[in-house]
Design a protein around this motif. Sequence first.
Motif, PDB file in Angstrom:
ATOM      1  N   ILE A   1       0.817  -1.210   0.000  1.00 43.34           N
ATOM      2  CA  ILE A   1       0.000   0.000   0.000  1.00 43.34           C
ATOM      3  C   ILE A   1       0.853   1.264   0.000  1.00 43.34           C
ATOM      4  O   ILE A   1       0.583   2.212  -0.730  1.00 43.34           O
ATOM      5  N   GLY A   2       1.905   1.282   0.816  1.00 42.86           N
ATOM      6  CA  GLY A   2       2.725   2.472   0.995  1.00 42.86           C
ATOM      7  C   GLY A   2       3.287   3.072  -0.276  1.00 42.86           C
ATOM      8  O   GLY A   2       3.179   4.287  -0.487  1.00 42.86           O
ATOM      9  N   PRO A   3       3.914   2.267  -1.153  1.00 42.18           N
ATOM     10  CA  PRO A   3       4.474   2.857  -2.369  1.00 42.18           C
ATOM     11  C   PRO A   3       3.443   3.593  -3.231  1.00 42.18           C
ATOM     12  O   PRO A   3       3.781   4.551  -3.914  1.00 42.18           O
ATOM     13  N   ILE A   4       2.211   3.178  -3.175  1.00 40.21           N
ATOM     14  CA  ILE A   4       1.151   3.854  -3.942  1.00 40.21           C
ATOM     15  C   ILE A   4       0.570   5.007  -3.133  1.00 40.21           C
ATOM     16  O   ILE A   4       0.482   6.139  -3.599  1.00 40.21           O
ATOM     17  N   LEU A   5       0.190   4.737  -1.906  1.00 37.60           N
ATOM     18  CA  LEU A   5      -0.480   5.722  -1.060  1.00 37.60           C
ATOM     19  C   LEU A   5       0.409   6.920  -0.734  1.00 37.60           C
ATOM     20  O   LEU A   5      -0.007   8.072  -0.854  1.00 37.60           O
ATOM     21  N   PHE A   6       1.649   6.661  -0.352  1.00 38.80           N
ATOM     22  CA  PHE A   6       2.529   7.733   0.112  1.00 38.80           C
ATOM     23  C   PHE A   6       3.072   8.605  -1.010  1.00 38.80           C
ATOM     24  O   PHE A   6       3.606   9.669  -0.766  1.00 38.80           O
ATOM     25  N   HIS A   7       2.929   8.147  -2.249  1.00 40.59           N
ATOM     26  CA  HIS A   7       3.441   8.908  -3.389  1.00 40.59           C
ATOM     27  C   HIS A   7       2.862  10.327  -3.440  1.00 40.59           C
ATOM     28  O   HIS A   7       3.558  11.271  -3.801  1.00 40.59           O
ATOM     29  N   HIS A   8       1.611  10.476  -3.088  1.00 42.53           N
ATOM     30  CA  HIS A   8       0.954  11.786  -3.153  1.00 42.53           C
ATOM     31  C   HIS A   8       0.799  12.436  -1.784  1.00 42.53           C
ATOM     32  O   HIS A   8       0.225  13.510  -1.688  1.00 42.53           O
ATOM     33  N   ILE A   9       1.302  11.790  -0.743  1.00 47.62           N
ATOM     34  CA  ILE A   9       1.180  12.336   0.615  1.00 47.62           C
ATOM     35  C   ILE A   9       2.511  12.917   1.085  1.00 47.62           C
ATOM     36  O   ILE A   9       2.543  14.016   1.635  1.00 47.62           O
ATOM     37  N   LEU A  10       3.587  12.189   0.875  1.00 45.65           N
ATOM     38  CA  LEU A  10       4.908  12.617   1.342  1.00 45.65           C
ATOM     39  C   LEU A  10       5.559  13.578   0.355  1.00 45.65           C
ATOM     40  O   LEU A  10       5.266  13.549  -0.843  1.00 45.65           O
ATOM     41  N   GLU A  11       6.461  14.386   0.882  1.00 41.70           N
ATOM     42  CA  GLU A  11       7.293  15.216   0.011  1.00 41.70           C
ATOM     43  C   GLU A  11       8.189  14.288  -0.810  1.00 41.70           C
ATOM     44  O   GLU A  11       8.448  13.144  -0.415  1.00 41.70           O
ATOM     45  N   GLU A  12       8.681  14.755  -1.934  1.00 40.95           N
ATOM     46  CA  GLU A  12       9.464  13.911  -2.832  1.00 40.95           C
ATOM     47  C   GLU A  12      10.664  13.260  -2.141  1.00 40.95           C
ATOM     48  O   GLU A  12      10.927  12.068  -2.315  1.00 40.95           O
ATOM     49  N   GLU A  13      11.407  14.030  -1.321  1.00 45.59           N
ATOM     50  CA  GLU A  13      12.586  13.481  -0.643  1.00 45.59           C
ATOM     51  C   GLU A  13      12.188  12.413   0.373  1.00 45.59           C
ATOM     52  O   GLU A  13      12.866  11.394   0.504  1.00 45.59           O
ATOM     53  N   GLU A  14      11.098  12.653   1.098  1.00 47.12           N
ATOM     54  CA  GLU A  14      10.621  11.667   2.079  1.00 47.12           C
ATOM     55  C   GLU A  14      10.127  10.404   1.382  1.00 47.12           C
ATOM     56  O   GLU A  14      10.370   9.287   1.844  1.00 47.12           O
ATOM     57  N   TYR A  15       9.440  10.586   0.278  1.00 48.94           N
ATOM     58  CA  TYR A  15       8.928   9.445  -0.473  1.00 48.94           C
ATOM     59  C   TYR A  15      10.090   8.601  -1.017  1.00 48.94           C
ATOM     60  O   TYR A  15      10.074   7.371  -0.915  1.00 48.94           O
ATOM     61  N   THR A  16      11.104   9.265  -1.558  1.00 51.68           N
ATOM     62  CA  THR A  16      12.272   8.552  -2.070  1.00 51.68           C
ATOM     63  C   THR A  16      12.955   7.769  -0.950  1.00 51.68           C
ATOM     64  O   THR A  16      13.376   6.624  -1.146  1.00 51.68           O
ATOM     65  N   HIS A  17      13.022   8.366   0.222  1.00 49.42           N
ATOM     66  CA  HIS A  17      13.602   7.689   1.381  1.00 49.42           C
ATOM     67  C   HIS A  17      12.790   6.435   1.729  1.00 49.42           C
ATOM     68  O   HIS A  17      13.349   5.349   1.934  1.00 49.42           O
ATOM     69  N   PHE A  18      11.482   6.565   1.773  1.00 43.67           N
ATOM     70  CA  PHE A  18      10.605   5.423   2.052  1.00 43.67           C
ATOM     71  C   PHE A  18      10.769   4.331   0.987  1.00 43.67           C
ATOM     72  O   PHE A  18      10.845   3.139   1.309  1.00 43.67           O
ATOM     73  N   ILE A  19      10.827   4.734  -0.273  1.00 45.66           N
ATOM     74  CA  ILE A  19      10.927   3.766  -1.369  1.00 45.66           C
ATOM     75  C   ILE A  19      12.235   2.978  -1.303  1.00 45.66           C
ATOM     76  O   ILE A  19      12.275   1.799  -1.655  1.00 45.66           O
ATOM     77  N   ARG A  20      13.301   3.609  -0.825  1.00 45.73           N
ATOM     78  CA  ARG A  20      14.566   2.865  -0.659  1.00 45.73           C
ATOM     79  C   ARG A  20      14.366   1.684   0.290  1.00 45.73           C
ATOM     80  O   ARG A  20      14.817   0.578   0.018  1.00 45.73           O
ATOM     81  N   LEU A  21      13.688   1.927   1.413  1.00 48.62           N
ATOM     82  CA  LEU A  21      13.431   0.845   2.370  1.00 48.62           C
ATOM     83  C   LEU A  21      12.489  -0.192   1.773  1.00 48.62           C
ATOM     84  O   LEU A  21      12.749  -1.394   1.850  1.00 48.62           O
ATOM     85  N   SER A  22      11.407   0.265   1.175  1.00 49.34           N
ATOM     86  CA  SER A  22      10.423  -0.651   0.596  1.00 49.34           C
ATOM     87  C   SER A  22      11.054  -1.545  -0.471  1.00 49.34           C
ATOM     88  O   SER A  22      10.859  -2.765  -0.470  1.00 49.34           O
ATOM     89  N   THR A  23      11.820  -0.952  -1.360  1.00 47.51           N
ATOM     90  CA  THR A  23      12.461  -1.714  -2.438  1.00 47.51           C
ATOM     91  C   THR A  23      13.483  -2.699  -1.883  1.00 47.51           C
ATOM     92  O   THR A  23      13.534  -3.861  -2.312  1.00 47.51           O
ATOM     93  N   ALA A  24      14.283  -2.255  -0.929  1.00 44.00           N
ATOM     94  CA  ALA A  24      15.289  -3.139  -0.336  1.00 44.00           C
ATOM     95  C   ALA A  24      14.642  -4.355   0.312  1.00 44.00           C
ATOM     96  O   ALA A  24      15.063  -5.497   0.074  1.00 44.00           O
ATOM     97  N   ILE A  25      13.618  -4.130   1.107  1.00 44.58           N
ATOM     98  CA  ILE A  25      12.961  -5.242   1.794  1.00 44.58           C
ATOM     99  C   ILE A  25      12.278  -6.168   0.802  1.00 44.58           C
ATOM    100  O   ILE A  25      12.358  -7.393   0.920  1.00 44.58           O
TER     101      ILE A  25
END
Length: 115
Positions: A37-61
Amino acid sequence: MLVKHLQILFEIRRKPQSIVEVKHFKASEFQTYLLIIGPILFHHILEEEEYTHFIRLSTAIRMLCAASITDNDIATGAALLESFCEDMSFYYAGILTKHLIYIFFDIEILTPQNS
Protein backbone atom coordinates in the motif's frame (compact mmCIF):
# COMPACT_ATOMS: atom_id res chain seq x y z
CA MET A 1 -3.96 -7.01 -15.27
CA LEU A 2 -6.56 -8.96 -13.27
CA VAL A 3 -3.93 -11.54 -12.30
CA LYS A 4 -1.69 -8.82 -10.81
CA HIS A 5 -4.68 -7.40 -8.91
CA LEU A 6 -5.52 -10.84 -7.50
CA GLN A 7 -1.90 -11.45 -6.56
CA ILE A 8 -1.78 -8.23 -4.54
CA LEU A 9 -5.01 -9.15 -2.76
CA PHE A 10 -3.57 -12.57 -1.97
CA GLU A 11 -0.45 -10.99 -0.45
CA ILE A 12 -2.53 -8.94 2.00
CA ARG A 13 -3.04 -11.28 4.94
CA ARG A 14 -5.02 -8.92 7.13
CA LYS A 15 -7.33 -6.05 6.29
CA PRO A 16 -5.18 -3.01 6.99
CA GLN A 17 -6.27 -0.55 9.63
CA SER A 18 -6.12 3.18 9.05
CA ILE A 19 -2.61 4.59 9.22
CA VAL A 20 -3.68 6.59 12.29
CA GLU A 21 -3.91 3.25 14.14
CA VAL A 22 -0.20 2.55 13.60
CA LYS A 23 0.38 2.00 17.33
CA HIS A 24 -1.90 -1.04 17.13
CA PHE A 25 -0.55 -2.56 13.90
CA LYS A 26 0.36 -6.21 13.74
CA ALA A 27 3.48 -7.24 11.80
CA SER A 28 1.42 -8.20 8.75
CA GLU A 29 -0.09 -4.70 8.63
CA PHE A 30 3.36 -3.10 8.69
CA GLN A 31 4.35 -5.47 5.90
CA THR A 32 1.27 -4.49 3.89
CA TYR A 33 1.98 -0.78 4.24
CA LEU A 34 5.72 -1.18 3.56
CA LEU A 35 5.50 -3.44 0.53
CA ILE A 36 2.07 -3.02 -1.04
CA ILE A 37 0.00 0.00 0.00
CA GLY A 38 2.73 2.47 1.00
CA PRO A 39 4.47 2.86 -2.37
CA ILE A 40 1.15 3.85 -3.94
CA LEU A 41 -0.48 5.72 -1.06
CA PHE A 42 2.53 7.73 0.11
CA HIS A 43 3.44 8.91 -3.39
CA HIS A 44 0.95 11.79 -3.15
CA ILE A 45 1.18 12.34 0.61
CA LEU A 46 4.91 12.62 1.34
CA GLU A 47 7.29 15.22 0.01
CA GLU A 48 9.46 13.91 -2.83
CA GLU A 49 12.59 13.48 -0.64
CA GLU A 50 10.62 11.67 2.08
CA TYR A 51 8.93 9.45 -0.47
CA THR A 52 12.27 8.55 -2.07
CA HIS A 53 13.60 7.69 1.38
CA PHE A 54 10.61 5.42 2.05
CA ILE A 55 10.93 3.77 -1.37
CA ARG A 56 14.57 2.87 -0.66
CA LEU A 57 13.43 0.84 2.37
CA SER A 58 10.42 -0.65 0.60
CA THR A 59 12.46 -1.71 -2.44
CA ALA A 60 15.29 -3.14 -0.34
CA ILE A 61 12.96 -5.24 1.79
CA ARG A 62 10.98 -6.45 -1.23
CA MET A 63 14.22 -7.50 -2.97
CA LEU A 64 15.61 -9.23 0.12
CA CYS A 65 12.34 -11.08 0.81
CA ALA A 66 11.97 -12.45 -2.71
CA ALA A 67 11.53 -16.19 -3.06
CA SER A 68 14.34 -16.27 -5.62
CA ILE A 69 17.25 -13.99 -4.81
CA THR A 70 20.57 -13.44 -6.59
CA ASP A 71 23.87 -12.11 -5.33
CA ASN A 72 23.11 -8.89 -7.23
CA ASP A 73 19.76 -8.59 -5.40
CA ILE A 74 21.55 -8.96 -2.06
CA ALA A 75 24.14 -6.33 -2.99
CA THR A 76 21.51 -3.89 -4.27
CA GLY A 77 19.27 -4.46 -1.25
CA ALA A 78 22.20 -3.93 1.09
CA ALA A 79 23.17 -0.68 -0.66
CA LEU A 80 19.57 0.58 -0.43
CA LEU A 81 19.36 -0.29 3.27
CA GLU A 82 22.68 1.38 3.97
CA SER A 83 21.55 4.53 2.16
CA PHE A 84 18.24 4.46 4.03
CA CYS A 85 20.02 4.16 7.38
CA GLU A 86 22.49 6.93 6.59
CA ASP A 87 19.60 9.36 6.00
CA MET A 88 17.53 8.28 9.02
CA SER A 89 18.83 10.99 11.34
CA PHE A 90 17.84 13.63 8.79
CA TYR A 91 14.21 12.46 8.67
CA TYR A 92 13.76 10.95 12.12
CA ALA A 93 15.93 12.57 14.77
CA GLY A 94 16.94 10.24 17.59
CA ILE A 95 15.96 6.96 15.91
CA LEU A 96 18.77 4.45 15.47
CA THR A 97 18.31 2.01 12.62
CA LYS A 98 21.88 1.16 11.69
CA HIS A 99 21.08 -2.45 12.58
CA LEU A 100 18.88 -2.66 9.46
CA ILE A 101 21.92 -2.82 7.22
CA TYR A 102 22.87 -6.15 8.78
CA ILE A 103 19.76 -7.85 7.40
CA PHE A 104 21.60 -8.60 4.18
CA PHE A 105 24.33 -10.49 6.10
CA ASP A 106 21.70 -12.93 7.36
CA ILE A 107 20.28 -13.28 3.87
CA GLU A 108 23.74 -13.98 2.44
CA ILE A 109 24.30 -16.65 5.06
CA LEU A 110 20.86 -18.26 4.68
CA THR A 111 20.63 -18.14 0.86
CA PRO A 112 22.10 -21.05 -1.08
CA GLN A 113 24.93 -19.96 -3.36
CA ASN A 114 24.06 -19.69 -7.05
CA SER A 115 26.20 -21.88 -9.27
